[in-house]
Design an enzyme around this catalytic site. Structure first.
Site, PDB file in Angstrom:
ATOM      1  N   HIS A 142       0.741  -1.288  -0.089  1.00  0.00           N
ATOM      2  CA  HIS A 142      -0.310   0.130  -0.136  1.00  0.00           C
ATOM      3  C   HIS A 142       0.930   1.190  -0.065  1.00  0.00           C
ATOM      4  O   HIS A 142       1.891   1.143   0.462  1.00  0.00           O
ATOM      5  CB  HIS A 142      -0.883  -0.007   1.152  1.00  0.00           C
ATOM      6  CG  HIS A 142      -0.300   0.094   2.723  1.00  0.00           C
ATOM      7  ND1 HIS A 142       0.643  -0.870   3.036  1.00  0.00           N
ATOM      8  CD2 HIS A 142      -0.022   1.231   3.212  1.00  0.00           C
ATOM      9  CE1 HIS A 142       1.041  -0.463   4.252  1.00  0.00           C
ATOM     10  NE2 HIS A 142       0.560   0.778   4.438  1.00  0.00           N
ATOM     11  N   ASP A 144       0.312   5.035   1.845  1.00  0.00           N
ATOM     12  CA  ASP A 144      -0.319   5.480   2.819  1.00  0.00           C
ATOM     13  C   ASP A 144      -1.587   6.547   2.204  1.00  0.00           C
ATOM     14  O   ASP A 144      -0.973   7.682   1.425  1.00  0.00           O
ATOM     15  CB  ASP A 144       0.750   6.353   3.942  1.00  0.00           C
ATOM     16  CG  ASP A 144       1.284   5.371   4.571  1.00  0.00           C
ATOM     17  OD1 ASP A 144       0.938   4.084   5.015  1.00  0.00           O
ATOM     18  OD2 ASP A 144       2.531   5.458   4.925  1.00  0.00           O
ATOM     19  N   HIS A 304       4.920   0.042   0.652  1.00  0.00           N
ATOM     20  CA  HIS A 304       5.559  -0.597   1.331  1.00  0.00           C
ATOM     21  C   HIS A 304       4.578  -1.695   2.019  1.00  0.00           C
ATOM     22  O   HIS A 304       3.284  -1.799   1.948  1.00  0.00           O
ATOM     23  CB  HIS A 304       6.038   0.226   2.526  1.00  0.00           C
ATOM     24  CG  HIS A 304       4.970   0.944   3.324  1.00  0.00           C
ATOM     25  ND1 HIS A 304       4.604   2.225   2.835  1.00  0.00           N
ATOM     26  CD2 HIS A 304       4.320   0.794   4.600  1.00  0.00           C
ATOM     27  CE1 HIS A 304       3.529   2.876   3.816  1.00  0.00           C
ATOM     28  NE2 HIS A 304       3.503   1.889   4.869  1.00  0.00           N
ATOM     29  N   ARG A 319       4.239   6.991  14.291  1.00  0.00           N
ATOM     30  CA  ARG A 319       4.364   7.487  12.794  1.00  0.00           C
ATOM     31  C   ARG A 319       3.690   8.869  12.811  1.00  0.00           C
ATOM     32  O   ARG A 319       2.568   9.085  13.410  1.00  0.00           O
ATOM     33  CB  ARG A 319       3.731   6.554  11.790  1.00  0.00           C
ATOM     34  CG  ARG A 319       3.732   6.762  10.661  1.00  0.00           C
ATOM     35  CD  ARG A 319       2.712   6.047   9.652  1.00  0.00           C
ATOM     36  NE  ARG A 319       1.329   6.184   9.860  1.00  0.00           N
ATOM     37  CZ  ARG A 319       0.350   5.824   9.071  1.00  0.00           C
ATOM     38  NH1 ARG A 319       0.556   4.876   8.222  1.00  0.00           N
ATOM     39  NH2 ARG A 319      -0.762   6.284   9.358  1.00  0.00           N
TER      40      ARG A 319
END
Length: 365
Positions: A142, A144, A304, A319
């Site tokens: 995917h 983000d 990733h 994150r």
């Protein structure tokens, strides 16, 4: 047993955010890396060691603390991340607040449409996978938040707890994935768009525990983006589809594919492109985390996948996502290889097509 008071989890209000409120850095002339030195001297001359993990994607830098970067080093790092896709640092003392500060130097931080009471901040996320976890963050290939009108430009992830082994993350270069396509297929997809959708998040409103909730009940998680977009800093072409959020490709006419065949053609093309990224091992880099390692990746130029191969052990990370620009395609832009952006030239395998002549990705062996 201890007498410590119970931890009070953060609880952020539900709120509705209009699409027009989303940040678009192209309209505000705030693109991170625009003021960078093309040679990135303030950054690269300060490191004690540089390890390029592959010719196409991924570099590990030693001798720097992200908490102590100068303003010029931040600009140079933004450009370096755009070029290398993902950059790694070890033994970092950066706090979550400093992580947010670094992200904000490149643009506003994203507030995820799913709120969790365990999140330390509204614009930061904590990922804690334990023996009791039913899912883990980062499953499947995917990019983000590609479902947003203005998606993420980059992400900053610090891992603060690691399992004894396992838990690696793999990144794929979507610059190189585009370069591996045949010229004929590149021409086909240049004018197409794709629908990105995250309706799976709507289930958060039905969480019986109340630990997750939707912050944007009234906003549809659907948007069209170009299948091939241009990176605003490097100017290189990107293959911008992913398995998690890209639902179908649009752009074929009924005359081209027939009333019933059109959806089949679009579905098959999307599956081919996403599988092309997922199975092209020569455009990937794999990183073994250590405690206090940090990865900064470009969400335009990479995809990733986080591996969950460490059950029943724990892994914890924090994150922040930086918002970027509305995806666009510049017809004058070049690919990474055309612009000379990779460390090496394309391998011969990329330069043979199915009949052994011409250029582009070889479709079969």
């Amino acid at each position: 047993m201890t007498n410590d008071p119970p931890v009070e989890l953060n609880s952020f209000p539900r709120r509705s955010v209009k699409e027009d409120d989303m940040f678009d850095s192209t309209k505000m002339n705030l693109l991170a890396g625009q003021k960078a030195d093309p040679d990135k001297r303030s950054l690269l001359e300060a490191v004690t060691k540089r390890i390029d993990l592959s010719p196409i994607i991924g570099t590990e830098l030693h001798g720097l603390q992200l908490s102590q970067l100068s303003e010029q080093q931040k600009e140079d790092l933004a450009l370096f991340v755009s070029e290398r896709g993902v950059v790694f640092f070890r033994d970092q003392d950066i706090t979550l607040e400093q992580q947010q500060e670094l992200g904000r130097s490149w643009g506003p931080l994203h507030v995820h449409p799913i709120g969790r009471k365990s999140d330390p901040k509204e614009d930061a996320q904590l990922f804690h996978t334990t023996k009791a976890s039913k899912i883990h963050a980062g499953e499947g290939w995917h990019t983000d938040i590609s479902f947003e009108k203005v998606p993420s430009s980059c992400a900053i992830l610090k891992v603060v707890e690691v399992p004894p082994c396992g838990g690696d993350t793999i990144w794929a270069s979507t610059y190189a994935a585009y370069d591996k396509l045949s010229p004929a297929l590149r021409e086909v997809i240049e004018s197409l768009t794709a629908l990105h959708n995250a309706d799976q998040f709507l289930s958060a409103r039905e969480d019986p525990t109340g630990q997750t909730f939707l912050r944007r009940d009234t906003v549809a998680f659907s948007i069209e983006h170009p299948v091939v977009r241009t990176h605003p800093i490097t100017g290189w072409k990107i293959l911008y589809v992913n398995k998690a959020f890209t639902k179908h490709i649009k752009g074929f006419t009924k005359a081209e594919s027939g009333k019933h065949l059109r959806s089949i053609c679009e579905h098959m093309l999307l599956n081919f492109l996403t599988d092309h990224i997922a199975t092209s091992d020569d455009v990937k880099v794999r990183f073994r985390w250590e405690k206090n390692s940090v990865a900064i990746w470009d969400n335009r130029a990479t995809q990733h996948l986080a591996l969950w191969d460490y059950y029943p052990h724990n892994r914890q990370a924090q994150r922040v996502l930086v918002l970027g620009e509305r995806p666009y395609r510049d017809p004058e832009s070049k690919s990474q290889l055309e612009a000379g952006g990779a460390l090496y030239q394309a391998p011969p395998l990329w330069l043979r097509d199915v009949d052994g002549a011409g250029s582009g990705y070889r479709w079969s062996l």
